[in-house]
Design an enzyme around this catalytic site. Structure first.
Site, PDB file in Angstrom:
ATOM      1  N   LYS B  71       0.859  -1.189   0.000  1.00 56.79           N
ATOM      2  CA  LYS B  71       0.000   0.000   0.000  1.00 56.79           C
ATOM      3  C   LYS B  71       0.893   1.236   0.000  1.00 56.79           C
ATOM      4  O   LYS B  71       1.907   1.274   0.707  1.00 56.79           O
ATOM      5  CB  LYS B  71      -0.892  -0.022   1.242  1.00 56.79           C
ATOM      6  CG  LYS B  71      -1.957   1.076   1.285  1.00 56.79           C
ATOM      7  CD  LYS B  71      -2.816   0.962   2.545  1.00 56.79           C
ATOM      8  CE  LYS B  71      -3.901   2.017   2.598  1.00 56.79           C
ATOM      9  NZ  LYS B  71      -4.732   1.894   3.818  1.00 56.79           N
ATOM     10  N   SER B 146      -9.638   2.119   2.904  1.00 60.04           N
ATOM     11  CA  SER B 146      -8.748   2.840   2.010  1.00 60.04           C
ATOM     12  C   SER B 146      -7.782   1.938   1.249  1.00 60.04           C
ATOM     13  O   SER B 146      -7.264   2.339   0.212  1.00 60.04           O
ATOM     14  CB  SER B 146      -7.940   3.870   2.817  1.00 60.04           C
ATOM     15  OG  SER B 146      -7.091   3.213   3.750  1.00 60.04           O
ATOM     16  N   SER B 170      -9.892  -0.168   7.073  1.00 59.79           N
ATOM     17  CA  SER B 170      -9.278   0.003   5.753  1.00 59.79           C
ATOM     18  C   SER B 170      -8.605  -1.236   5.165  1.00 59.79           C
ATOM     19  O   SER B 170      -8.223  -1.225   4.001  1.00 59.79           O
ATOM     20  CB  SER B 170      -8.263   1.149   5.797  1.00 59.79           C
ATOM     21  OG  SER B 170      -8.934   2.374   5.725  1.00 59.79           O
TER      22      SER B 170
END
Lengths: 480, 477
Positions: B71, B146, B170
């Site tokens: 990420k 996210s 997330s």
């Protein structure tokens, strides 16, 4: 005009840079004076994703300070973020402490000429220093040097117990002495490792309510602390007498004009939005650890001063001065170990040694004179080898040339002349060269006796033994 | 089956038997990326060169030759870390995060940095300053967020596994919406060093994988005390893969009555209830539990998370790194840099947090929220007296359409309703596939465990997973 008397109320916030080798939240060095940004890493430059890790030494030093100033050590303490924007503050917040400081409720005793007064310490907390903005040589820009960012600081907050600028300065000196005794701060105000802000207000004598307080900043020497506070006391009293309001504000001491100038008003004050620092866990110093730290605290200035008075019979003034610096007290005690008589050693240290230090702007740690050197000199005086007057010259010579007293005396032929024959001859010579004065003296003009002593000293280049000269001169002038 | 379809365990088996080489695995994944990335848009930065270097370095370890996506809010030395924000668009970290360093040492190769909602603030990747990632099951829908880029990359075969970060759901919510496994470890289990902070007391890194076993393999490497993160816990790290394989006989599965709320998508509700029945059929014991302060969780979360964020994001000021808008003076530079550098959702949260921490409001907002956080923690402690794991839906709905909720931040915040309490309480939680909607969208089951009891979570999740076929389904791209 009103004749009300005013009382001054002062509280000090002292920032002391801790003598740790590395910064408070990373492994970078705390060394001073290195090329800009050479002592930095992702943590102290506020890189995204970096995290602080507490340097335990900084905590230890703060606890040590708390114990040395009679504070209680909080069983549970934590860090808080103080949020504000400034280029020298890389994270946009300073890691400090807010509602749970390391130490609370302490005191130190001071004496500013009106006997011993106890000054309360509200709290001591740890925080990180910011970097430095550099405007010179940057053209239309400013540079930021983050070498200092993350250097550990201790903030020592006093109660509003100080009643005049002299007390404020005495308190600062006492704190500095303690910090240096326990080795947590070098106490250098010029270099900024010891800084102080003051909160000051005045009120009519007898009033129990505080007046409006003003915060004073930028006082980077003991002298300026006193001067700035003195100025501010006058300013505030005259404002009140003239019916003008005192504003709650922050004012800066201006060394050039010798005045304080408004920096920002209460309305412009930052809202720091303090909240607990989530990147660091709260700490609970173990009781055993705190006791270990306590047992490592050396004899402090107050205790040492009392011991100097009781054990060595020194006057309070001498004891206070000699114990104001740990190294000085140790220097003094070393001379005693080598056989010096306490008051004689004290006189030489406070007189000649301090005078030379002041002239050279150095401290006891840098002294070219050793305790052994002073003791050697004292012994030569006691033995009558040199006069006290000559000794002062020899002392200065030793200090400057680093030679021993014996060497200097030998080289310059400074041995005291005590022989009655040798001195008698000189006196005879002086009497015969000054027939007029001799007559007047013999006729009873006693003050001329000093003239003869001076002449004999001059003739012996100061080496004549004053006691022997006095005795012989009296006899010879009496015509014996 | 193509190599890119396999997870860690599957690839390891073939690699260990030398039936395939790490080269073939990497090539398969990158050809997959070439084929689908244009449509999925999971990656902000592809790191083919870095992957080649890592492959050449040939670190042997548990993850030797396994292609992993990171990420884009975890710092990687020499590769830009953008947080999907304009303000860090060209930021290259001078250091490596602890987690990526551990994965690299274990032999994995990094395929790239995945898209996220700007600074991990959002539930759809629509808040990315660059683009929205598409849900591989329906390209007209969001992948969740996210960590939407990571979840989409795993689901579409653009990596074997990925790293996500979870502040309020997330990892779990996008895993649920993309039909993969997402594990948020206990707060303090995995080092946060190098994770760009959103809300420090809630953020936690975890794996997004194709199977529960894969998540356990990843966690084994990621977990453990890190001297660089004071909040990483000095607790022993067990072999989590051992838990993936134990049965669930006698495991008590708590069903919180407050979580099956009105307005929940009936298909989601049914799938989760069926999952609990399935667990019962293999030996687990369902029990009802109560989490009475659930109703306050969203408000509490949005005060605490935004407060911390307002402070954490103060460092993006245009002075040291990242985007700088030249202003006429210092204040103007600050204002312009932050006005142009941050997107609307980030600004909204900074403002909310700044307000909540302001003098005069602190007690009423931040102080109060901290108290409620304690109550929520206690709710779970109480519930875990009766249950060993707690089962809930991961998200109240399956993936929604791109643009459907972006105009209504409050609606968006509510999509995290089942996940944020777990962050507030600091507990471990996992999302695993438990069915599909009539429209063919994945549904996720969330299992929550006690502090540092990822083992029971993994054990229950794995046993359930192995009794179903959901995890074997792949989107057709």
């Amino acid at each position: 005009m009103s004749t009300i008397k005013f009382e001054t109320v002062i509280g000090l916030e002292v920032h002391a840079q801790l003598l740790t080798e590395s910064k408070i939240f990373c492994g970078c060095s705390t060394k001073f004076g290195l090329p800009p940004n050479s002592q930095t890493c992702p943590v102290c430059t506020g890189m995204p994703g970096s995290l602080p890790v507490l340097n335990e030494k900084a905590l230890l030093f703060t606890i040590k300070t708390g114990l040395a100033t009679n504070c209680s050590i909080s069983p549970f303490s934590r860090f808080a973020r103080k949020n504000y924007f400034y280029p020298d503050l890389p994270k946009g917040y300073q890691i400090s402490q807010y509602e749970l400081p390391v130490c609370e409720h302490g005191h130190v005793d001071i004496n500013a000429g009106e006997g011993t007064r106890r000054i309360g310490i509200t709290r001591i907390h740890i925080e990180e220093d910011a970097g430095k903005n550099i405007h010179e040589g940057a053209g239309p820009y400013s540079f930021v040097d983050l070498n200092r960012a993350g250097v550990p600081l201790m903030e020592i907050v006093s109660e509003p117990d100080l009643r005049n600028p002299k007390e404020a300065s005495a308190y600062m000196r006492k704190l500095r002495a303690i910090l240096r005794y326990i080795g947590v701060c070098d106490g250098n105000m010029e270099q900024g490792s010891l800084r102080c802000d003051a909160n000051i207000s005045v009120r009519p004598e007898g009033s129990t309510r505080f007046g409006t307080k003003v915060e004073l900043k930028n006082m980077n020497s003991f002298k300026f602390v006193e001067k700035a506070l003195e100025y501010e006391v006058k300013r505030q009293i005259s404002a009140i007498k003239n019916g003008e309001p005192i504003f709650q504000e922050t004012r800066l001491w201006d060394t050039v004009t010798g005045t304080t100038q408004s920096m920002r008003s209460k309305e412009e004050a930052h809202d720091y939005r303090y909240f607990p620092e989530p990147d660091l866990v709260p700490f609970m110093p173990a009781k055993e650890w705190v006791e270990d730290i306590r047992s490592a605290i050396p004899e402090l200035p107050d205790a040492r001063r009392e011991r100097f008075i009781s054990d060595y019979g020194l006057p309070e003034y001498d004891a206070e001065l000699l114990t104001s610096e740990k190294a000085l007290a140790e220097w003094f005690e070393e001379t005693l170990k080598l056989g010096a008589q306490p008051k004689a050693a004290s006189n030489w240290i406070m007189g000649e040694l301090m005078r030379l230090f002041n002239e050279d702007g150095i401290s006891i740690e840098e002294s070219p004179m050793t305790p052994a050197g002073l003791v050697e000199l004292l012994k030569l005086i006691d033995a009558g080898t040199i006069s006290g007057k000559i000794a002062k010259t020899v002392f200065e010579d030793m200090y400057k040339s680093r030679k021993t007293a014996a060497e200097i005396i030998k080289e310059k032929g400074l041995v005291q002349i005590s022989g009655t024959e040798e001195l008698g001859a000189v006196i005879d010579q002086v009497i015969s060269s000054n027939p007029g004065e001799t007559e007047r003296c013999r006729a009873g003009e006693e003050k001329l006796f000093g003239f003869f002593v001076g002449q004999v000293m001059k003739a012996t280049k100061g080496k004549g033994n004053p006691a022997v000269i006095n005795e012989l001169l009296k006899k010879k002038l009496a015509g014996q | 089956m193509e190599l890119f379809e396999l997870g860690i365990e599957g690839l390891k088996t073939l690699l260990d038997k030398k039936e395939v080489t790490p080269r073939e695995v990497l090539d398969s994944v990158f050809s997959r990326i070439d084929a689908v990335e244009e449509r999925v848009k999971a990656y902000v930065t592809l790191t083919r060169e870095k992957a080649e270097e890592m492959l050449a370095a040939g670190n042997t370890g548990v993850l030797s030759g396994i292609p992993i996506a990171v990420k884009d809010n975890m710092c990687t030395k020499g590769i830009r870390t953008t947080c999907s924000s304009k303000i860090l668009e060209n930021f290259i970290a001078p250091y490596e995060s602890t987690v990526t360093e551990r994965l690299a040492k274990a032999g994995s190769v990094f395929t790239g940095k995945t898209n996220l909602d700007e600074f991990a603030m959002g539930s759809s990747t629509e808040n990315s300053a660059f683009f929205t990632t598409k849900n591989p099951w329906d390209l007209g829908r969001i992948p969740g967020g996210s960590s939407g880029g990571s979840a989409a990359a795993v689901a579409s075969g653009e990596c074997a596994a990925a790293l996500g970060s979870d502040t309020g759901g997330s990892i779990r919510q996008p895993a649920s919406l993309c039909g993969v496994v997402g594990l948020k470890p206990t707060y303090g289990r995995v080092s946060r060093y190098g994770l760009v902070a959103f809300a420090s007391s809630l953020d936690q890194i975890g794996p997004i994988t194709k199977t529960v076993k894969d998540a356990a393999i990843m966690l084994n490497i990621m977990a453990g005390r890190d001297p660089l993160d004071s909040t990483s816990a000095p607790v022993p790290v067990p072999d989590f893969t051992k838990a993936a394989g134990m049965d669930v006989k006698g495991i008590r599965v708590g069903i919180p009555k407050e979580y099956f709320i009105e307005g929940m998508d009936p298909e989601v509700e049914k799938a989760v209830k069926d999952a609990v029945k399935k667990m019962e059929s293999i030996g687990a014991i369902p029990v009802e539990v109560s989490l009475p302060h659930t109703g306050y969780a969203v408000a509490t979360y949005y005060i605490l998370a935004t407060s911390e964020a307002s402070s954490n994001l103060a460092r993006y000021d245009g002075v040291k790194y990242g985007f700088r808008a030249g202003g006429k003076d210092l204040l103007d530079t600050y204002l312009q840099t932050r006005a142009q550098g941050f997107g609307p959702e980030v600004k909204r949260r900074i403002m909310l947090g700044t307000y909540a921490l302001s003098a005069g409001y602190y007690e009423a907002y931040y102080g109060r929220a901290q108290q409620v956080r304690t109550l929520i923690k206690r709710d779970f402690e109480e519930a875990f007296k009766a249950a060993d794991v707690i089962a809930t839906p991961t998200s109240p709905t399956a993936a929604f359409k791109i643009g459907e909720k972006s105009a209504d931040p409050l609606q968006m915040y509510l999509s995290d309703i089942f996940t944020i309490s777990i962050n507030l309480a600091g507990l471990p939680g996992i999302s695993i596939p438990c069915g599909f909607t009539g429209g063919g969208l994945p549904i996720g089951l969330q299992l929550i465990g006690r502090h540092f009891d990822e083992e029971t979570v993994i054990r229950a999740a794995h046993a359930y997973e192995q009794s179903t076929e959901w995890h074997k389904k792949r989107p057709s791209l």
